[in-house]
Every structure is written in structure tokens, then in C-alpha cells.
Design a protein around this motif. Structure first.
Motif, short mmCIF file in Angstrom:
data_model
loop_
_atom_site.label_atom_id
_atom_site.label_comp_id
_atom_site.label_asym_id
_atom_site.label_seq_id
_atom_site.Cartn_x
_atom_site.Cartn_y
_atom_site.Cartn_z
N GLU A 238 0.84 -1.20 0.00
CA GLU A 238 0.00 0.00 0.00
C GLU A 238 0.87 1.25 0.00
OE1 GLU A 238 -3.21 0.27 -0.25
OE2 GLU A 238 -3.90 -1.77 0.06
N SER A 239 1.87 1.27 0.87
CA SER A 239 2.83 2.36 0.96
C SER A 239 3.93 1.94 1.91
CB SER A 239 2.15 3.64 1.48
OG SER A 239 1.75 3.47 2.83
N PHE A 240 5.01 2.70 1.96
CA PHE A 240 6.07 2.38 2.92
C PHE A 240 5.57 2.57 4.35
CE2 PHE A 240 9.92 3.68 5.36
CZ PHE A 240 10.50 2.42 5.40
N GLU A 241 4.70 3.55 4.56
CA GLU A 241 4.12 3.76 5.89
C GLU A 241 3.31 2.54 6.32
OE1 GLU A 241 5.43 7.37 4.11
OE2 GLU A 241 3.88 5.98 3.36
N TRP A 242 2.61 1.93 5.41
CA TRP A 242 1.87 0.70 5.69
C TRP A 242 2.81 -0.41 6.12
CZ3 TRP A 242 2.09 -4.05 3.11
CH2 TRP A 242 1.04 -4.95 3.36
N VAL A 243 3.97 -0.50 5.48
CA VAL A 243 4.98 -1.49 5.85
C VAL A 243 5.44 -1.25 7.29
CG1 VAL A 243 7.31 -2.36 5.39
CG2 VAL A 243 5.74 -1.89 3.48
N ILE A 244 5.72 0.00 7.62
CA ILE A 244 6.15 0.33 8.98
C ILE A 244 5.06 -0.03 9.99
CG2 ILE A 244 6.67 2.23 10.56
CD1 ILE A 244 8.18 3.60 8.32
N LEU A 245 3.84 0.33 9.69
CA LEU A 245 2.74 0.04 10.60
C LEU A 245 2.59 -1.46 10.83
CD1 LEU A 245 0.18 2.65 9.22
CD2 LEU A 245 1.25 2.70 11.49
N ARG A 246 2.74 -2.24 9.79
CA ARG A 246 2.63 -3.69 9.92
C ARG A 246 3.77 -4.29 10.74
NH1 ARG A 246 1.68 -7.62 5.24
NH2 ARG A 246 1.48 -8.92 7.08
N SER A 247 4.89 -3.61 10.80
CA SER A 247 6.06 -4.15 11.50
C SER A 247 5.89 -4.16 13.01
CB SER A 247 7.30 -3.33 11.14
OG SER A 247 7.27 -2.06 11.77
N GLY A 248 5.00 -3.31 13.53
CA GLY A 248 4.78 -3.25 14.96
C GLY A 248 5.76 -2.40 15.74
N VAL A 249 6.59 -1.61 15.04
CA VAL A 249 7.57 -0.80 15.76
C VAL A 249 6.96 0.47 16.34
CG1 VAL A 249 9.45 -1.69 14.33
CG2 VAL A 249 8.33 0.46 13.69
N VAL A 250 5.71 0.74 16.00
CA VAL A 250 4.98 1.86 16.58
C VAL A 250 3.67 1.32 17.16
CG1 VAL A 250 3.80 4.04 16.11
CG2 VAL A 250 5.97 3.54 14.99
N ASP A 251 3.39 1.69 18.39
CA ASP A 251 2.18 1.20 19.07
C ASP A 251 1.04 2.18 18.84
OD1 ASP A 251 0.52 -0.30 20.66
OD2 ASP A 251 1.17 0.63 22.54
N ILE A 252 -0.01 1.72 18.17
CA ILE A 252 -1.16 2.55 17.85
C ILE A 252 -2.43 1.80 18.24
CG2 ILE A 252 -2.47 3.68 16.00
CD1 ILE A 252 0.15 4.01 14.48
N ARG A 253 -3.33 2.48 18.87
CA ARG A 253 -4.59 1.87 19.31
C ARG A 253 -5.37 1.32 18.11
NH1 ARG A 253 -9.81 4.01 20.51
NH2 ARG A 253 -10.85 2.87 22.19
N ASN A 254 -5.86 0.09 18.26
CA ASN A 254 -6.68 -0.58 17.23
C ASN A 254 -5.91 -0.82 15.93
OD1 ASN A 254 -8.96 -0.56 18.92
ND2 ASN A 254 -9.60 1.44 18.17
N LEU A 255 -4.58 -0.82 15.97
CA LEU A 255 -3.82 -0.94 14.73
C LEU A 255 -4.09 -2.25 14.01
CD1 LEU A 255 -1.76 0.21 12.78
CD2 LEU A 255 0.07 -0.75 14.21
N ASP A 256 -4.18 -3.36 14.73
CA ASP A 256 -4.42 -4.65 14.07
C ASP A 256 -5.73 -4.62 13.29
OD1 ASP A 256 -2.07 -5.66 15.06
OD2 ASP A 256 -2.99 -6.78 16.71
N ASP A 257 -6.75 -4.03 13.87
CA ASP A 257 -8.04 -3.97 13.18
C ASP A 257 -8.00 -3.00 12.01
OD1 ASP A 257 -10.84 -4.95 13.24
OD2 ASP A 257 -11.30 -2.82 13.47
N ILE A 258 -7.27 -1.90 12.17
CA ILE A 258 -7.12 -0.93 11.08
C ILE A 258 -6.47 -1.59 9.87
CG2 ILE A 258 -5.90 1.15 10.33
CD1 ILE A 258 -6.27 2.22 13.19
N LEU A 259 -5.40 -2.36 10.12
CA LEU A 259 -4.69 -3.01 9.02
C LEU A 259 -5.49 -4.14 8.40
CD1 LEU A 259 -1.09 -3.06 10.54
CD2 LEU A 259 -1.97 -1.55 8.76
N ALA A 260 -6.31 -4.80 9.22
CA ALA A 260 -7.12 -5.90 8.71
C ALA A 260 -8.34 -5.40 7.94
CB ALA A 260 -7.58 -6.80 9.86
N HIS A 261 -8.88 -4.25 8.34
CA HIS A 261 -10.10 -3.72 7.72
C HIS A 261 -9.96 -2.21 7.48
CE1 HIS A 261 -11.91 -7.57 8.81
NE2 HIS A 261 -11.49 -7.37 10.04
N PRO A 262 -9.00 -1.79 6.68
CA PRO A 262 -8.78 -0.35 6.48
C PRO A 262 -9.99 0.37 5.91
CG PRO A 262 -7.51 -1.64 4.90
CD PRO A 262 -8.03 -2.60 5.92
#
Length: 331
Positions: A238-262
Motif C-alpha cells: 500500500e505504501s512504505f508507511e503501511w509497511v512500517i505500521l505492519r512491523s509493529g515498531v509503533v504502538d497505535i490503538r486498534n492498529l491490528d483492526d485498522i490493518l485488517a479492515h482499512p
């Protein structure tokens, strides 16, 4: 508008069934594959309703533009939270004016065209052909479904590879830092990737990396080059930012659900492409954190060091990890 919307269009001998989940969906394909018929059915239903022998099932209104091309702005202004279909016969869909009009719109758009929409940042994952399944023997129906035209292709190569990235921002800075044996170059923009490929020796293996969320208008040209050289791989996250978000190096509320159902989080009235959403999410979530603060123009050292670099690298397909990791210990 947000969310995934299932659309079913039925006539006596035809049935289309598909899901729309982004603000722009492009339908391509050769003649006689059912593209124009799809629009005709929606137009007829709009004029006569079920009296035409057509049923349209959707949780949001579905309309197809028809009539005077000079009135397209009026039509767009008349609808909210709807799926609007356009056929390629209308020249205005290729203009900057149309692109600006659908930016920040609450509608989703399905555009049927064999030509690229150069002014619209649409995803390679939302470019479809129409495939017919079932048998055409009355009274059985012909079922039409959408299928992706551009699946991901990553080569498995042990030779030295040229990495072609679309710009010199954060993604390029990350990939360029990984392995001295990998030549990393920028095309200076996603529209120039195919042209840049032509300048690279056909004897050199090349891996193209671009933001898939906004690469829809250019992917066909890259695929055309791929047909002429066997040593070309492609990775379109999707983008390099998407790659970073998927890596888990930044903690964001509801991130797993955001990535699963953007599609449940990304409002078409705010974001023209998902790439912009993931950038905003990462920037806004780290803006008050001096160590993790994300800057698209200059990548923070936090994302280049030790375990964080490995975590980001491990999001990539294993073939690409093998090319880029070098001596690093990658799980």
C-alpha cells in the motif's frame, strides 16, 4: 463514505456480484467481456426500476452516469454516499477537472476504462477484469465476477539486483541503507518508473518497489516492460508507511483492526488514496514522540536501527528480504 459494499445486479440471464471498498475502482478488459452491459443494466434500473426486470441489491445507492457529458458536475453534486459508475465513452473522466471533483467526495466511483487515469491515485489492487463463470444455457444465468488484473510478482534472485524505488523519501532511504551490494536508485516519481526501467541494462535483475495504493495508472506500463525481460520483480505494498505500521515498531490503538479492515476507517471524503491515510496515521501517532517521530521526507534513525530495521524488513516478501538483508540476521 467508508466500508465495504457488496453489489448484486441481476437480470433474466445475467448476474453481476462484486464488492467495492475504495473510493475508486477501475474495471478493464477487452470488448465483449460485459463491462458496458454492467453500466447499461444500472442505467436501465435507474430509469425504470424493477419494472425493467432488473434487480440491484446494495446497502448504498448505485447509479450510472448517462446523458449529456456537460452535466457531469451537476450529477456528482446530486449524490452523497453512493456508488457512481462511469463508462469510458465520456472524455471528462481523463481530465484533471474530474480528478479534482471526486477528491474528498463522499461517493465511491467505479470507472470502466481500458486507458489509464493519470490524474487519479487509484490502487493496483482495485483494478479488475470481469470474468464469466457458469454456463450460458437458458434458463441458467451467466455469473460475472471481478478478478484482480495485477497480482503481486516478486522474483527469487541470488544475483546482484538493482532496486528501483519511486522517490527519494523515507522508503528509498530505508531500502538504500540495507545492503551495499544492492544498487538502489530512484525514478524521481511513480510516473517515470517504466521509462527508468528501459534505461537499465536487460542483463541486470531489477526489483521495482512502489506505493500500490496510488500506482494504478502506471502499473500496466511496468507490466509491459516485464514481458520483455525475465529478470524483473515487483513489490507494490500500500505504501512504505503501511509497511512500517505492519512491523509493529509503533504502538497505535486498534492498529491490528485498522490493518485488517482499512476500509472501515478510511473516509473517502477525507483521503483520496489509502497511501495518504497510512501516512497521516503514522505521522499523527508519533508527532509528540521525539524518538519515534515519523517524517516522510527524512527517515528517523529509530526506523533504521537494530531490531526496528529487522522488524520492518520482515514485513517484506521473503524473496525480497533475501535480496536486501545481506549479512543481517532476519527471521
Amino acid at each position: 463514505m467508508k466500508g465495504k459494499h457488496r453489489v448484486i445486479i441481476e437480470a433474466e440471464r445475467l448476474k453481476y456480484e462484486f464488492e467495492i471498498k475504495r473510493n475508486v475502482t477501475v474495471v478493464q478488459g477487452d470488448s465483449a467481456t460485459g463491462k458496458t452491459t454492467l453500466v447499461d443494466l444500472i442505467q436501465t434500473y435507474g430509469r425504470y426500476g424493477q419494472e425493467a426486470g432488473i434487480m440491484v441489491t446494495s446497502d448504498v445507492p448505485c447509479v450510472a452516469f448517462s446523458g449529456d457529458a456537460g452535466l457531469w458536475k451537476t450529477v456528482l453534486d446530486a449524490y452523497r454516499d453512493s456508488i457512481i459508475f462511469f463508462d469510458e465513452d465520456y472524455y471528462f473522466i481523463f481530465t484533471t477537472e474530474f480528478a479534482e471533483a471526486i477528491r474528498n467526495s463522499s461517493n465511491y466511483y467505479v470507472i470502466i476504462t481500458r486507458q489509464p487515469l493519470n490524474y487519479i491515485p487509484y490502487s493496483i489492487n482495485e483494478i479488475y477484469g470481469i470474468r464469466t463463470t457458469g454456463k450460458y444455457h437458458f434458463p441458467e444465468k451467466v455469473y460475472h465476477e471481478f478478478y484482480p488484473l495485477f497480482p503481486e510478482q516478486v522474483m527469487n534472485c541470488t544475483e546482484k539486483v538493482v532496486l528501483l524505488v519511486e522517490d527519494k523519501k523515507s522508503g528509498y532511504q530505508f531500502y538504500q541503507s540495507l545492503n551495499d551490494d544492492v544498487e538502489c536508485i530512484s525514478s524521481e516519481g511513480n510516473a517515470s518508473i517504466a521509462m527508468q526501467l528501459e534505461k537499465i541494462s536487460k542483463n541486470k535483475p531489477v526489483m521495482v518497489i512502489a506505493d500500490g495504493a496510488a500506482f494504478g495508472a502506471y502499473v500496466a506500463k511496468v507490466m509491459a516492460v516485464a514481458k520483455r525481460r525475465s529478470n524483473l520483480g515487483m513489490y507494490f505494498p500500500e505504501s512504505f508507511e503501511w509497511v512500517i505500521l505492519r512491523s509493529g515498531v509503533v504502538d497505535i490503538r486498534n492498529l491490528d483492526d485498522i490493518l485488517a479492515h482499512p476500509e472501515e476507517y478510511i473516509d473517502s471524503g477525507v483521503y483520496f488514496s489509502w497511501e495518504r491515510y497510512f501516512t497521516d496515521l503514522l505521522e499523527s501517532s508519533t508527532k509528540d514522540d521525539r524518538i519515534r517521530r515519523y517524517d516522510k521526507s527524512k527517515l528517523n534513525e529509530y526506523y533504521l536501527e537494530g531490531k526496528n530495521r529487522v522488524a520492518i524488513l520482515n514485513v517484506l516478501p521473503k524473496e525480497l528480504r533475501g535480496l536486501l538483508s545481506g549479512p543481517m540476521n532476519v527471521v
